[in-house]
Design a protein around this motif. Sequence first.
Motif, PDB file in Angstrom:
ATOM      1  N   UNK A  99      -6.470  52.286 -18.704  1.00 38.29           N
ATOM      2  CA  UNK A  99      -5.483  52.876 -19.604  1.00 38.29           C
ATOM      3  C   UNK A  99      -4.577  51.808 -20.205  1.00 38.29           C
ATOM      4  N   UNK A 100      -4.034  50.931 -19.380  1.00 41.99           N
ATOM      5  CA  UNK A 100      -3.103  49.910 -19.861  1.00 41.99           C
ATOM      6  C   UNK A 100      -3.777  48.923 -20.810  1.00 41.99           C
ATOM      7  N   UNK A 101      -5.019  48.551 -20.514  1.00 44.23           N
ATOM      8  CA  UNK A 101      -5.708  47.602 -21.389  1.00 44.23           C
ATOM      9  C   UNK A 101      -5.836  48.139 -22.804  1.00 44.23           C
ATOM     10  N   UNK A 102      -5.883  49.441 -22.940  1.00 43.89           N
ATOM     11  CA  UNK A 102      -5.978  50.034 -24.268  1.00 43.89           C
ATOM     12  C   UNK A 102      -4.610  50.388 -24.837  1.00 43.89           C
ATOM     13  N   UNK A 103      -3.789  51.105 -24.058  1.00 43.44           N
ATOM     14  CA  UNK A 103      -2.512  51.575 -24.592  1.00 43.44           C
ATOM     15  C   UNK A 103      -1.562  50.439 -24.938  1.00 43.44           C
ATOM     16  N   UNK A 104      -1.638  49.344 -24.198  1.00 39.52           N
ATOM     17  CA  UNK A 104      -0.729  48.240 -24.516  1.00 39.52           C
ATOM     18  C   UNK A 104      -1.136  47.529 -25.813  1.00 39.52           C
ATOM     19  N   UNK A 105      -2.397  47.686 -26.241  1.00 43.81           N
ATOM     20  CA  UNK A 105      -2.785  47.188 -27.565  1.00 43.81           C
ATOM     21  C   UNK A 105      -2.073  48.006 -28.643  1.00 43.81           C
ATOM     22  N   UNK A 106      -2.037  49.320 -28.454  1.00 41.27           N
ATOM     23  CA  UNK A 106      -1.354  50.194 -29.415  1.00 41.27           C
ATOM     24  C   UNK A 106       0.138  49.895 -29.416  1.00 41.27           C
ATOM     25  N   UNK A 107       0.711  49.702 -28.233  1.00 38.47           N
ATOM     26  CA  UNK A 107       2.131  49.367 -28.115  1.00 38.47           C
ATOM     27  C   UNK A 107       2.447  48.105 -28.910  1.00 38.47           C
ATOM     28  N   UNK A 108       1.562  47.103 -28.811  1.00 33.81           N
ATOM     29  CA  UNK A 108       1.769  45.863 -29.567  1.00 33.81           C
ATOM     30  C   UNK A 108       1.696  46.100 -31.062  1.00 33.81           C
TER      31      UNK A 108
END
Length: 196
Positions: free
Chosen positions: A127-136
């Motif tokens: 989840x974090x590997x994907x969602x943190x891309x969106x956050x960036x």
Amino acid sequence: MKSLPFIEVSIVHSQDPKKEILKFLQQKAEGGNNSQVNFIENGENMKIFVEYKSERDFQNTYHGEKKIYEKFYQLIQENVSDYANLLETVLTKPTPKDFYDEEDLEENDLYLIVKYRTNYKEIIRQNYNFTFKIIEILGIKASFEEIADGFLLFYKTKEDFEVAQMDLKKLELIQAFLKKKGLWNEKIQFIFKNLE
């Protein structure tokens, strides 16, 4: 028999009262399904303990927004002309060291560090590997670091923390944030129209 999935949330560092932030996170966790949420307080030692009824319930919680993340990312790739630069920025996401000096953690200007301890790291890692891309992509200054028993989440400002907590299924909230940041344009509008 494997134990039920759990997440234990504690505050490592904060510029605001730790109890206030934990209560906010508790309310968010209580909005989920099929989990038992407890606030545990022992003097200054406070934490939230969330236990899920099954691995499937835990997985559903962390993969619930995955389709919208994937669609958002796909539309960004297809519709942002300088996607290569954007991708480079995302792939070289800030690390916690970009936000603070490890030698002087308490005197820095980092707003918040949250620790998530869990017995099911793989699901959260995905989840974090994907969602943190969106956050960036959204311009939020936040990062995560995997540790032995879970993850540390870093937020540069209070606003970064609050925006990162938004439900990405509520597109109007994301739109309002992007407009406030001056990031709203025709291409982004097109992306959101297709998400709807």
